[in-house]
Design a protein around this motif. Structure first.
Motif, mmCIF file in Angstrom:
data_model
loop_
_atom_site.group_PDB
_atom_site.id
_atom_site.type_symbol
_atom_site.label_atom_id
_atom_site.label_comp_id
_atom_site.label_asym_id
_atom_site.label_seq_id
_atom_site.Cartn_x
_atom_site.Cartn_y
_atom_site.Cartn_z
ATOM 1 N N UNK A 88 0.811 -1.219 0.000
ATOM 2 C CA UNK A 88 0.000 0.000 0.000
ATOM 3 C C UNK A 88 0.852 1.281 0.000
ATOM 4 N N UNK A 89 2.080 1.166 0.465
ATOM 5 C CA UNK A 89 2.968 2.326 0.484
ATOM 6 C C UNK A 89 3.892 2.346 -0.735
ATOM 7 N N UNK A 90 3.449 1.740 -1.824
ATOM 8 C CA UNK A 90 4.150 1.727 -3.117
ATOM 9 C C UNK A 90 5.483 0.985 -3.072
ATOM 10 N N UNK A 91 5.541 -0.078 -2.313
ATOM 11 C CA UNK A 91 6.722 -0.925 -2.283
ATOM 12 C C UNK A 91 6.324 -2.349 -2.647
ATOM 13 N N UNK A 92 7.169 -3.276 -2.313
ATOM 14 C CA UNK A 92 6.893 -4.688 -2.533
ATOM 15 C C UNK A 92 6.380 -5.315 -1.241
ATOM 16 N N UNK A 93 5.910 -6.561 -1.351
ATOM 17 C CA UNK A 93 5.465 -7.300 -0.171
ATOM 18 C C UNK A 93 6.664 -7.480 0.753
ATOM 19 N N UNK A 94 6.494 -7.144 2.018
ATOM 20 C CA UNK A 94 7.536 -7.182 3.051
ATOM 21 C C UNK A 94 8.724 -6.284 2.716
ATOM 22 N N UNK A 95 8.455 -5.186 2.018
ATOM 23 C CA UNK A 95 9.486 -4.178 1.744
ATOM 24 C C UNK A 95 9.469 -3.183 2.900
ATOM 25 N N UNK A 96 10.437 -3.323 3.794
ATOM 26 C CA UNK A 96 10.443 -2.533 5.020
ATOM 27 C C UNK A 96 10.857 -1.088 4.789
ATOM 28 N N UNK A 97 11.574 -0.811 3.735
ATOM 29 C CA UNK A 97 12.124 0.523 3.517
ATOM 30 C C UNK A 97 11.048 1.588 3.346
ATOM 31 N N UNK A 98 9.858 1.209 2.919
ATOM 32 C CA UNK A 98 8.798 2.192 2.680
ATOM 33 C C UNK A 98 7.949 2.450 3.921
ATOM 34 N N UNK A 99 8.240 1.793 5.023
ATOM 35 C CA UNK A 99 7.424 1.940 6.227
ATOM 36 C C UNK A 99 7.719 3.222 7.001
ATOM 37 N N UNK A 100 8.764 3.935 6.621
ATOM 38 C CA UNK A 100 9.106 5.188 7.276
ATOM 39 C C UNK A 100 9.855 6.058 6.274
ATOM 40 N N UNK A 101 9.874 7.374 6.535
ATOM 41 C CA UNK A 101 10.628 8.283 5.670
ATOM 42 C C UNK A 101 12.117 7.950 5.717
#
Length: 142
Positions: A88-101
């Motif tokens: 939902x944050x325009x990343x991949x499944x289990x892509x942690x890098x998009x979970x925060x700025x």
């Protein structure tokens, strides 16, 4: 086990430390050995130890069957929720890098919640297996 006073007293003193150690392993898993699987097994072992000392009916009152089954589902949902949040944050499944700025903070946050989901599920599975095997041949209501 009611006549074994020493075992009951030792169990009352030891079980809180077992649960505290499970929390330590859970929170230390990001930085060293340990994590969700180990923490879940240690927490389940504390409940199993309680059951062996005080009896299965008392353990089922402390951690009832519906709670164990909720833990099974909740852990998987937490794990999957982290993955879906990445999508939902325009990343991949289990892509942690998009979970925060900050990508490092996002990675730390994602790993933490995945480990919480793993610990919840593993603890629930271990308790469910124990309850099923320990309760064979008994007529108890949960």
């Amino acid at each position: 086990m009611k006549s074994y006073l020493v075992l009951r007293v030792i169990a009352k003193m030891l079980i809180p430390f077992m649960l505290l150690f499970a929390l330590y392993v859970q929170f230390h898993g990001d930085f060293g050995p340990g994590g969700g699987f180990q923490a879940g097994v240690i927490a389940a072992a504390a409940v199993i130890f309680y059951s062996l000392i005080y009896g299965l009916p008392k353990a089922r009152k402390v951690v009832p069957g519906w709670l164990v089954e909720t833990m099974l589902a909740a852990g998987v949902l937490i794990y999957a929720g982290v993955g879906i949040a990445g999508i939902f944050l325009d990343g991949n499944f289990l892509d942690y890098f998009v979970l925060s700025a900050d990508s490092v903070a996002g990675q730390h946050r994602g790993i933490f919640w995945v480990e919480v989901g793993v610990a919840t599920t593993v603890s629930g599975v271990m308790l469910k297996i124990f309850y099923m095997f320990a309760g064979r041949g008994r007529q108890e209501s949960e």
